[in-house]
Design an enzyme around this catalytic site. Structure first.
Site, PDB file in Angstrom:
ATOM      1  N   ASN A  43      62.083  15.539  38.188  1.00  0.00           N
ATOM      2  CA  ASN A  43      60.549  14.568  38.089  1.00  0.00           C
ATOM      3  C   ASN A  43      60.735  13.418  37.446  1.00  0.00           C
ATOM      4  O   ASN A  43      61.127  13.101  36.420  1.00  0.00           O
ATOM      5  CB  ASN A  43      59.363  15.361  37.329  1.00  0.00           C
ATOM      6  CG  ASN A  43      58.106  14.368  37.522  1.00  0.00           C
ATOM      7  OD1 ASN A  43      58.167  13.527  38.302  1.00  0.00           O
ATOM      8  ND2 ASN A  43      57.199  14.720  36.334  1.00  0.00           N
ATOM      9  N   LYS A  94      59.156  10.690  37.607  1.00  0.00           N
ATOM     10  CA  LYS A  94      58.110   9.754  37.287  1.00  0.00           C
ATOM     11  C   LYS A  94      58.125   8.302  37.643  1.00  0.00           C
ATOM     12  O   LYS A  94      58.431   8.138  38.860  1.00  0.00           O
ATOM     13  CB  LYS A  94      57.861   9.802  35.678  1.00  0.00           C
ATOM     14  CG  LYS A  94      57.933  11.369  35.304  1.00  0.00           C
ATOM     15  CD  LYS A  94      57.850  11.511  33.626  1.00  0.00           C
ATOM     16  CE  LYS A  94      57.943  12.974  33.384  1.00  0.00           C
ATOM     17  NZ  LYS A  94      57.246  13.205  31.785  1.00  0.00           N
ATOM     18  N   HIS A 133      50.034  17.880  37.193  1.00  0.00           N
ATOM     19  CA  HIS A 133      50.904  17.667  36.032  1.00  0.00           C
ATOM     20  C   HIS A 133      50.215  17.043  34.708  1.00  0.00           C
ATOM     21  O   HIS A 133      49.148  16.450  34.733  1.00  0.00           O
ATOM     22  CB  HIS A 133      52.097  16.535  36.245  1.00  0.00           C
ATOM     23  CG  HIS A 133      53.207  16.184  35.442  1.00  0.00           C
ATOM     24  ND1 HIS A 133      52.965  15.438  34.124  1.00  0.00           N
ATOM     25  CD2 HIS A 133      54.331  16.827  35.389  1.00  0.00           C
ATOM     26  CE1 HIS A 133      54.144  15.432  33.409  1.00  0.00           C
ATOM     27  NE2 HIS A 133      55.108  15.996  34.382  1.00  0.00           N
ATOM     28  N   GLU A 159      50.438  14.675  32.696  1.00  0.00           N
ATOM     29  CA  GLU A 159      50.331  13.192  32.815  1.00  0.00           C
ATOM     30  C   GLU A 159      49.296  12.842  33.690  1.00  0.00           C
ATOM     31  O   GLU A 159      48.485  11.932  33.245  1.00  0.00           O
ATOM     32  CB  GLU A 159      51.548  12.618  32.834  1.00  0.00           C
ATOM     33  CG  GLU A 159      52.340  12.612  31.859  1.00  0.00           C
ATOM     34  CD  GLU A 159      53.990  12.502  32.196  1.00  0.00           C
ATOM     35  OE1 GLU A 159      54.362  12.001  33.429  1.00  0.00           O
ATOM     36  OE2 GLU A 159      54.935  12.917  31.133  1.00  0.00           O
ATOM     37  N   GLU A 202      54.643  24.167  31.739  1.00  0.00           N
ATOM     38  CA  GLU A 202      55.078  23.174  30.925  1.00  0.00           C
ATOM     39  C   GLU A 202      54.168  22.978  29.762  1.00  0.00           C
ATOM     40  O   GLU A 202      52.997  22.313  30.025  1.00  0.00           O
ATOM     41  CB  GLU A 202      54.976  21.913  31.867  1.00  0.00           C
ATOM     42  CG  GLU A 202      55.875  21.974  33.225  1.00  0.00           C
ATOM     43  CD  GLU A 202      56.366  20.562  33.594  1.00  0.00           C
ATOM     44  OE1 GLU A 202      57.615  20.469  33.625  1.00  0.00           O
ATOM     45  OE2 GLU A 202      55.410  19.535  33.596  1.00  0.00           O
ATOM     46  N   GLY A 220      59.137  15.886  27.238  1.00  0.00           N
ATOM     47  CA  GLY A 220      59.517  14.541  26.533  1.00  0.00           C
ATOM     48  C   GLY A 220      59.577  14.382  25.095  1.00  0.00           C
ATOM     49  O   GLY A 220      59.773  13.174  24.312  1.00  0.00           O
ATOM     50  N   SER A 278      61.516  19.330  28.037  1.00  0.00           N
ATOM     51  CA  SER A 278      62.591  18.944  27.250  1.00  0.00           C
ATOM     52  C   SER A 278      63.879  19.811  27.794  1.00  0.00           C
ATOM     53  O   SER A 278      64.740  20.321  26.958  1.00  0.00           O
ATOM     54  CB  SER A 278      62.282  19.052  25.885  1.00  0.00           C
ATOM     55  OG  SER A 278      61.477  18.101  25.513  1.00  0.00           O
TER      56      SER A 278
HETATM   57  C1  PEP Z   1      57.916  16.705  32.838  1.00  0.00           C
HETATM   58  O1  PEP Z   1      57.223  15.669  32.764  1.00  0.00           O
HETATM   59  O2  PEP Z   1      57.379  17.443  33.807  1.00  0.00           O
HETATM   60  C2  PEP Z   1      58.956  17.199  32.296  1.00  0.00           C
HETATM   61  C3  PEP Z   1      59.578  18.184  32.048  1.00  0.00           C
HETATM   62  O3  PEP Z   1      59.494  16.080  31.269  1.00  0.00           O
HETATM   63  P1  PEP Z   1      60.731  16.368  30.273  1.00  0.00           P
HETATM   64  O4  PEP Z   1      62.044  17.220  30.673  1.00  0.00           O
HETATM   65  O5  PEP Z   1      61.150  14.706  29.638  1.00  0.00           O
HETATM   66  O6  PEP Z   1      60.222  17.162  29.050  1.00  0.00           O
END
Ligand code: PEP
Length: 263
Positions: free
Chosen positions: A9, A11, A100, A102, A168, A174, A211
């Site tokens: 992803n 973003k 998601h 966000e 998630e 992040g 992460s």
């Molecule tokens: C995400 O935004 O779906 C995500 C998993 O980000 P990160 O790997 O940076 O934690």
């Protein structure tokens, strides 16, 4: 058919030109390695780079599938600035991320709207990748399953019959923090039970996201996780073709024996 899923992803990162360079570099990183060709690589670029990745993806090895990061919940109409499922499908998208955190947080997307998006996407031939997960406060309050169950309960069978689910935890996105593999397994087993009893789906793929890096990917895909974690969704580390290729290689070694049905 057996696949493990590796979803990148991006973003709001990478122009179309940068996307093309990334695919070239990713292919070079994976060429000549023992990467399992049955694994499914899915790149979710910004809308403006979808056509570029879609044009390159089918020729890459392993083949790259394209996901959109969002879709509108109506099929067409007076929605300035929005993009429909039909438009994405025609561009070459096969998947679309919905729910998601966000978008739930910054765009106030409700469970109801997320179900509408995923249902319409599925009716247009796209496979939804539904993200679910709790915030840090909800985890501390012992509400992890309550939150995930609420997010799943809002989804209808049309949306979910072919969907992938990505667990998630919001606090892991992040931040460099992540749950223990045993905690991931516990939630994935509950998600899989929920899917079976609610939508009658068998072997619905459930991915982990939050992460994920080359250093920790094996911990989420091997040992007790191997039966219940069917891939990973990667944000920050997927921005580097080198890191994403490492995740695909190292993770793929753990999961090559996974047996999934029709996905
Ligand atoms: C995400 O935004 O779906 C995500 C998993 O980000 P990160 O790997 O940076 O934690």
């Amino acid at each position: 058919m057996s696949h493990s899923y590796f979803v990148a992803n991006w973003k709001m990162h990478k122009t179309a030109t940068e996307a093309a360079a990334y695919i070239t570099a990713l292919e070079a990183e994976l060429a000549g390695t023992d990467v399992d060709l049955s694994n499914r690589l899915i790149i979710a670029p910004p809308y403006t780079a979808i056509a570029t990745v879609a044009a390159r993806g089918p020729h890459a090895s392993p083949k790259i599938y394209v996901a959109a990061q969002n879709v509108h919940h109506e099929s067409e109409g007076a929605y300035t600035g929005e993009i429909s499922a039909g438009m994405l499908s025609e561009l070459g998208c096969r998947y679309v991320i919905v729910g998601h955190s966000e978008r739930r947080i910054y765009c106030s997307e409700s469970d109801t709207v997320i179900n509408k998006k995923a249902s319409l996407a599925a009716e247009s031939g796209l496979i939804p990748i539904l993200c679910v997960g709790e915030t840090r406060r909800e985890r501390l309050d012992g509400k992890t399953w309550d939150v995930v169950e609420r997010q799943l309960t809002a989804m209808g069978k049309t949306a979910m019959k072919e969907a992938l689910i990505a667990y998630e935890p919001v606090w892991a996105i992040g931040t460099g923090e992540s749950p223990l593999p045993s905690e991931v397994v516990e939630i994935h087993v509950r998600i899989q039970d929920f899917c079976r009893s609610t939508w009658d789906t068998i072997d619905q793929p459930v991915l982990y996201g939050g992460s994920v890096t080359p250093e920790n990917v094996a911990s989420f895909l091997s040992g007790s996780c191997s039966r219940h974690v069917n891939g990973v969704l990667v944000g920050s580390a997927s921005l580097s073709s080198h890191l994403f290729a490492s995740i695909v290689r190292l993770g793929g070694k753990c999961t090559s024996s996974l047996q999934l049905s029709t996905y």
